[in-house]
Design an enzyme around this catalytic site. Structure first.
Site, PDB file in Angstrom:
ATOM      1  CE  LYS A 256      -0.900  -0.051   5.027  1.00 56.54           C
ATOM      2  NZ  LYS A 256      -1.634  -0.769   5.947  1.00 56.54           N
ATOM      3  NE  ARG A 257       4.936   0.647   3.953  1.00 61.36           N
ATOM      4  CZ  ARG A 257       3.786   0.344   4.784  1.00 61.36           C
ATOM      5  NH1 ARG A 257       3.253   1.116   5.428  1.00 61.36           N
ATOM      6  NH2 ARG A 257       3.836  -1.050   4.974  1.00 61.36           N
TER       7      ARG A 257
END
Ligand code: GLU
Length: 471
Positions: A238-239
């Site tokens: 998700k980063r």
């Protein structure tokens, strides 16, 4: 077991954005339940109080509803915390039956006793018969002997030798259960027959299978869907990667396209078909046909799918889907300057060109803004010396001629003539006009655009661009 008794479950943790991996697990559970006329249970695994937040639960429910999996499609939602007593009870039962024991070892103590730190807990407290007390966790007594064999619908037979399975903790000193136990107790309580989830949980599975058996139940059907990777074969993160379902929704992906694409991660309906509505996929799907190797989540392909789905909409549906992007709050124009009739006329041309709905705005903004938003690169490219000013000046003269009918065909003819006079083919000749009027070198068909914009506004823009060029 008859097919109608099939119960799957989707068990997200409300600790972050609903992401593509969640969506894929959801769909697999939903499809299998639907295929057999069974039930999918929604269980929100909110026992991690520090990381769980109600707004993430809201996000899960709204992303699910967006995908078409609304409350009519599942049983629940149940909240895992509501079952805390059951988890504690189960832990105590395992203790009473001698299948679990208390342990007061600290991590440092365990490490000091082992030369190989990878080996995990050494069973030091197995036979110490400790009572409950502060600092004492409850561990499951992993039986010695035969390996645990997980029969996974997707991965086949996976063996886990017990030497590699430590006596794992099932409850903390305060009596609360760990995920590994809570998850099993809930599945047992909820009569779950199929546990379908992401590969990251495969390592929990031998422990959980032992717990199912220890609690007196035959384990469920297991299926661990392959991990999703990006174009560099890295696990989606998700980063680093765009994974939030919300971003895709906001950008203007259609849920049907998203569902279709997600279903093809590791699976294909056959006969080289790719674009297929979910209703047609349901009877064809089989967990055992899902490929276990990492699946490439290809955003470009998803975009292309979305474009196909957009083009397949009836024009009225397309217009309705665009509506949220055209509202004053989101669009760059003033609400009163938007003209729904003009939009309806241009919509069919735009529909064939946008891949995601939000792209509608830069395609039509020139119609509803006082002046176009110039893309400087487009400007420099189109307004080259020797072409820009010359074309604009001649186009102004030609378009001002009142005998020119202001419709796409005659406009095209007029500009063709102007171009020819400057030794330019239409493609080259129209670039300065397009940039002057729309702000960009690419966009909707120019002459239809001019027709809709009208003679007066077109001329104002051509003159303004000429002035900009000369200043
Ligand atoms: N709550 C877990 C997660 O979100 C799912 C566990 C499961 O599906 O068994 O990863």
């Amino acid at each position: 077991m008859t097919d109608t008794l099939i119960r799957t479950r989707f068990a997200p943790s409300p600790t972050g954005m609903f992401h593509v991996g969640n969506a894929r697990s959801l769909l697999l559970n939903w499809v299998v339940a639907r295929q057999f006329g069974g039930t999918m249970v929604l269980r929100v695994e909110d026992t991690d109080a520090a990381r769980s937040r109600p707004e993430w639960t809201e996000g899960i429910l709204s992303a699910m509803a967006w995908l078409g999996v609304d409350a009519s499609q599942y049983e629940g939602p149940y909240s895992q915390t509501d079952y805390a007593d059951k988890h504690t009870e189960a832990a105590q039962r395992l203790l009473k039956e001698g299948l679990a024991y208390y342990c007061d070892c600290t991590r440092e103590q365990v490490q000091a006793r082992r030369d190989n730190p990878n080996l995990g807990y050494d069973g030091f407290c197995r036979d110490r018969a400790l009572e409950a007390g502060p600092g004492r966790a409850l561990r499951f007594r992993v039986p010695e002997g035969e390996p645990t064999v997980v029969d996974d619908r997707i991965r086949g037979r996976v063996e886990f030798p017990h030497e590699a399975l430590e006596d794992f903790v099932i409850a903390r000193a305060d009596g609360t259960a760990l995920f590994v136990l809570a998850n099993v107790v809930d599945d047992v309580e909820m009569g779950i027959t199929h546990v379908i989830r992401g590969e990251e949980h495969l390592s929990n599975t031998p422990k959980q299978q032992l717990l199912w058996e220890a609690l007196g139940h035959a384990p469920p059907v297991w299926a661990h869907a392959p991990v999703l990777v990006n174009e560099k074969r890295q696990k989606l993160s998700k980063r680093r990667d765009k994974v939030a379902m919300e971003s895709y929704r906001d950008e203007g992906y259609l849920p049907e396209a998203m569902i279709n694409y997600l279903m093809l991660l590791g699976w294909a309906p056959g006969e080289d078909r790719e674009i297929m509505p979910i209703e047609e996929m349901i009877p064809l799907f089989s967990l055992s046909d899902v490929n276990s190797s990492p699946a490439f989540f290809d955003e470009k392909k998803l975009r292309a799918f979305n474009g196909d789905y957009i083009r397949a909409l009836a024009v009225e549906e397309f217009i309705a889907c665009c509506a949220p992007y055209l509202e004053e709050e989101r669009a760059p124009w003033r609400g009163e300057d938007f003209d729904a009739e003009v939009f309806a006329q241009i919509a069919p041309l735009a529909q064939s060109r946008v891949a995601v709905l939000s792209e509608i705005v830069p395609n039509v903004d020139f119609l509803f803004l006082d002046a176009p938003v110039f893309d400087e690169k487009s400007w420099d490219k189109a307004m080259k010396p020797g072409i820009g000013a010359e074309m604009l000046t001649s186009a102004i003269a030609s378009f001002s001629d009142a005998s020119l009918t202001w419709e796409a065909e005659p406009l095209k003819g007029a500009l063709e003539q102007v171009g020819a006079a400057h030794g330019l083919k239409l493609g080259k000749a129209q670039a300065p006009v397009r940039v002057a009027v729309t702000g960009r070198t690419v966009g909707l068909p120019l002459f239809e655009s001019l027709e809709l914009l009208g003679r007066e506004r077109t001329l104002v823009r051509l003159r303004a661009a000429l002035e900009r060029l000369n200043s």
